[in-house]
Design an enzyme around this catalytic site. Structure first.
Site, PDB file in Angstrom:
ATOM      1  N   ASP A 483      -7.230   3.787  15.351  1.00  0.00           N
ATOM      2  CA  ASP A 483      -6.620   4.526  14.691  1.00  0.00           C
ATOM      3  C   ASP A 483      -7.214   5.983  15.302  1.00  0.00           C
ATOM      4  OD1 ASP A 483      -5.761   6.512  12.024  1.00  0.00           O
ATOM      5  OD2 ASP A 483      -6.905   6.341  11.101  1.00  0.00           O
ATOM      6  N   ASP A 552       1.465   7.605   6.974  1.00  0.00           N
ATOM      7  CA  ASP A 552       0.950   7.341   5.776  1.00  0.00           C
ATOM      8  C   ASP A 552       2.108   7.352   4.971  1.00  0.00           C
ATOM      9  OD1 ASP A 552      -1.840   7.346   7.036  1.00  0.00           O
ATOM     10  OD2 ASP A 552      -2.600   9.141   7.216  1.00  0.00           O
TER      11      ASP A 552
HETATM   12  C1  DGJ Z   1      -5.408   7.931   8.766  1.00  0.00           C
HETATM   13  C2  DGJ Z   1      -4.397   5.971   8.458  1.00  0.00           C
HETATM   14  O1  DGJ Z   1      -3.229   6.556   8.648  1.00  0.00           O
HETATM   15  C3  DGJ Z   1      -4.700   5.577   7.467  1.00  0.00           C
HETATM   16  O2  DGJ Z   1      -4.327   4.583   7.009  1.00  0.00           O
HETATM   17  C4  DGJ Z   1      -6.302   5.364   7.185  1.00  0.00           C
HETATM   18  O3  DGJ Z   1      -6.538   4.221   7.614  1.00  0.00           O
HETATM   19  C5  DGJ Z   1      -7.268   6.575   7.284  1.00  0.00           C
HETATM   20  N1  DGJ Z   1      -6.569   7.421   8.627  1.00  0.00           N
HETATM   21  C6  DGJ Z   1      -8.670   6.568   7.648  1.00  0.00           C
HETATM   22  O4  DGJ Z   1      -9.128   7.226   7.915  1.00  0.00           O
END
Ligand code: DGJ
Length: 787
Positions: A483, A552
């Site tokens: 991430d 997301d």
């Molecule tokens: C952003 C990601 O896109 C989410 O899926 C998740 O992993 C969060 N960060 C966790 O902080």
């Protein structure tokens, strides 16, 4: 194939031609780019001709044979300041004498088999060779003898997917330093037509929405400046001639194998030429190249198709699968995962995790991903990034033990990491505050309470590689979600390992070094790229990580647009797609469990909701979904994807097997419409004469959808939102219509199937297609072989 005859280079793929002429003045002219043509000795027909100088223009050399030439009106392969070409230029060099003019003239060429021979020296991701689609490379060397500079234009051909890649290399043979202020990877000049430019733009939770604009006169520019390829504007762009459909018409696709700040410019000049530029963003870019040093641009990707927008997408998908992603993952089926993020956020313990894992196993899922919050003291987003040690108190055991417990259930284990970040509140920051990107003495701006690590600094990179290696060796981890949750600001290296003008590019080079080392050490681990969803969805990341978390935003209605936009440049197996809770956590929109699934099928399927709290009916539905997806997984992940229809009322997507014997179509309706005629199911790319069985996948229709109308058929009175309705809803749903046909491929493609009548408010029986807002059906299309 690449041929050279006299002063002409002719690059061909299966379906396209790219022709370059060396002019008498030693500049390179683009003679043609487009559908494959047969040229004998008639190249003169393709050259720009001038008898007299254009008014108010600069003429390059009046004494020369090519007198009266103004470069402003020539389709050039690469263009230079100070030569009278006043369009957007790909190159800006600041010479040691503070001038900006450069005159690179043709010097020599090389043609050889394979990709660019110095690809490894670039330390950049790049297209890979493939024994099933062997590459061939043309290197043209240009020289500016005045400043002792050499510029190499590199063209690599991937014939089977109709792709030509481009990049440039600058070598400084002068004793003085030259500074690159701008150096794009690709310039393509072609005669103007009525082009529409499609770009894929957005923000967090609404990435890569397609935007179309007519190109008339002047320049249109997209770029990213936040240190990543960004969710603002994806580096993939598409140009299509007016009237081009998904299936028919001329289209050009351009992309960049790069994950940092990029820029794409499309200019229509007043002389009626179109120029496309793509490369590293020149804002805040100033890169010194010392004596005998070499600078490599990233590789740009160019394709062309006469088969409409789907044609360009097919080329790009084939290219990504065969030449970009790590070969061990090409065509490898991806696991169905359960991710705990939207199920628990930071609030979990061992018993919660194991509850999810056991239920996942029961439902048929294959991989559990432990998301954010398992390390340091991270129970919210204010701390611990950088402290990649397991929080054993929270997990109730070591990571190895937890992984063993998960594996014992027959489920693989994956883990979340954010290795480019450091929290202010972390051990790492307390010990190495100078490892964070910040300008000394200035207030540092945070994003999600965190700072970005200085990946230009070798010490930082070595530390991260070491600690992640240790972690991944410590347990049986088969998947990593990588991430990156904030953009870069105040680009500055406290270690002095990059000047501000070099910083963004060196950051990306540093990131690639880290990813190269880790993916080499763990070639079987499936890495999934992520940056607050799809903030860094590009070919550079896909080179290391064969899939990326698309967004997301898991709301089905939003995903239709996001996945559609993404599909123009990237294959379905590159996209993570999850079924999450309803109401959706990003939009609060309610959609049915089947619609969420049917949209997520067009990608790598996962679930991201608290499956320990499912009702009996939901469990049954999800079990059925997973069985269905497994049956057609290869088709969903690797079938040929087509956007069949998109109007205000319907979207149709289709995946088709290579031999055209199987296909699945999604018909999606954003909104219900009363008293309307039938939906028509159209297909594309099937065998005209073959016979196909087409049937609708059965979906569950919740009685809640009918509100108090249900009392018209129910023997007992059911109050809307009452206890009885809720109780019935947990164990019972209505079945959708049964619909099946045996039809020819030609019927499906040209006439389409008029589907059963939708619910129109008058009555309901087993022949009614209940299609409310955000509703969908999947149609399975299978060839019926005659005995
Ligand atoms: C952003 C990601 O896109 C989410 O899926 C998740 O992993 C969060 N960060 C966790 O902080």
């Amino acid at each position: 194939m690449i041929t050279r005859k006299n002063n002409i280079f002719h690059i061909t793929t299966q379906k396209l031609s790219y022709i370059i002429g060396i002019r008498a003045d030693k500049y390179l002219e683009n003679l043609y780019f487009g559908q494959k043509i047969n040229v004998q000795n008639d190249y003169l027909a393709l050259a720009e001709k001038t008898a007299f100088p254009y008014g108010y223009s600069v003429v390059i050399n009046e004494k020369d044979k090519d007198k009266n030439i103004t470069l402003d009106n020539i389709c050039l392969e690469y263009s230079f300041h100070g030569t009278g070409d006043y369009r957007n230029l790909p190159l800006l060099l600041k010479m040691h004498d503070n001038t900006y003019s450069s005159r690179f003239e043709y010097d020599s060429f090389k043609i050889y088999e394979g990709i660019y021979k110095d690809s490894d020296k670039t330390h950049l991701p790049h297209a890979r060779d493939n024994k099933n689609d062997k590459a061939e490379t043309l290197e043209i060397t240009l020289k500016d003898d005045f400043y002792h500079l050499e510029l190499r234009l590199i063209y690599t051909v991937f014939s089977a997917c109709d792709v030509i890649t481009r990049r440039c290399v600058l070598v400084n043979h002068d004793k003085e330093t030259v500074t690159i202020e701008k150096m794009m990877s690709l310039q393509l000049d072609i005669p103007k037509k009525d082009y529409i430019l499609s770009t894929f733009d957005g923000l967090w939770a609404r990435e890569r929405h397609q935007n179309d604009k007519e190109l008339i006169s002047g320049s249109y520019m997209i770029e990213s400046l936040n240190g990543t390829s960004s969710n603002r504007h994806n580096p993939f762009i598409l140009l299509s001639t007016k009237g081009t459909t998904q299936e028919v018409g001329e289209c050009i696709g351009v992309n960049l194998v790069y994950s940092g700040n990029h820029k794409e410019i499309v200019e229509v000049s007043e002389y009626g030429k179109l120029r496309i530029l793509s490369g590293i963003n020149d804002t805040c870019f100033s890169y010194p190249v010392k004596k005998e040093e070499v600078f490599y641009t990233p590789e740009a990707v160019l394709t062309f198709s006469c088969d409409g927008k789907n044609g360009v997408s097919k080329n790009m998908h084939d290219f990504v699968l065969n030449h970009v992603i790590p070969p061990q993952f090409a065509y490898k089926e991806r696991p169905i995962l359960i991710n705990n993020w939207e199920a628990t956020y930071f609030n979990f313990n061992q018993s919660k995790i194991m509850g999810l894992v056991k239920e996942a196993k029961h439902l048929g899922m294959e991989l559990f991903v432990l998301d954010d919050g398992w390390f340091g003291e991270r129970n919210d987003d204010t701390s611990s990034l950088g402290d990649w040690t397991v929080n054993e108190k929270k997990l109730g055991c070591s990571l190895r033990t937890l992984v063993e417990k998960v594996n014992k259930q027959g489920i693989e284990f994956g883990i979340w990491l954010e290795p480019e970040m450091v929290s202010e509140n972390s051990k790492l920051y307390r010990e190495h505050s100078d490892w964070a990107i910040a300008i000394p003495g200035r207030k540092t701006y945070l994003g999600r309470n965190q700072m970005v690590l200085d990946y230009t600094n070798q010490k930082v990179r070595d530390y991260i590689v070491g600690i992640i290696k240790e972690l991944l060796h410590s347990a049986n981890i088969s998947y990593v979600k990588w991430d990156m949750n904030r953009p870069i600001s105040d680009a500055f290296s406290n270690a002095g390992s990059a000047t501000p003008g070099e910083f963004y590019h060196k950051y990306v080079l540093g990131l690639y070094e880290v990813m190269e080392k880790l993916t080499k050490e763990f070639p079987e681990v499936l890495f999934e790229g992520c940056s607050s969803g799809g903030n860094r969805f590009d070919l550079g990341m896909l080179y290391y990580m064969p899939q990326i978390w698309t967004s997301d935003d898991t709301d089905a209605q939003e995903r239709i647009q996001i996945q559609s936009g993404t599909s123009y440049g990237y294959p379905l197996s590159g996209m993570g797609a999850h079924v999450s809770a309803s109401p959706n956590h990003q939009t609060l929109r309610n959609t049915s469990l089947d619609t969420r699934f049917q949209v997520a099928c067009f990608g790598n399927l996962g679930y991201e909701l608290d499956i320990t709290k499912l009702t009996t009916v939901e469990k049954k539905i999800i079990k059925g979904q997973i069985e269905f997806y497994k049956q057609y997984r290869a088709l969903f992940q690797y079938g040929e994807f087509k956007r069949v229809l998109s109007d205000n009322e319907h979207i149709i997507w289709q995946v088709t097997s290579k031999d055209k014997s199987k296909a699945i179509s999604l018909l999606y309706r954003p909104y219900a419409k009363p008293n309307d005629s039938a939906d028509i199911l159209y297909a594309k790319g099937l065998k005209e004469d073959a016979m196909y069985r087409v049937h609708a996948r059965e979906v569950a229709i919740s009685i809640k959808e009918f509100g108090n109308l249900i009392n018209q058929i129910s023997p007992i009175s059911i109050k809307e939102e009452g206890i009885l309705q809720s109780a019935v809803n947990k164990v019972y749903t209505l079945k959708s219509e049964k619909e099946e046909y045996i039809v020819s491929g030609s019927l499906l493609m040209y006439a389409g199937i008029k589907l059963k009548q939708r619910f129109i408010g008058i009555g309901h029986n087993e022949d009614t297609r209940v299609m409310g807002d955000f509703s969908s059906r999947l149609y399975v299309i299978e060839e019926v072989k005659s005995k």
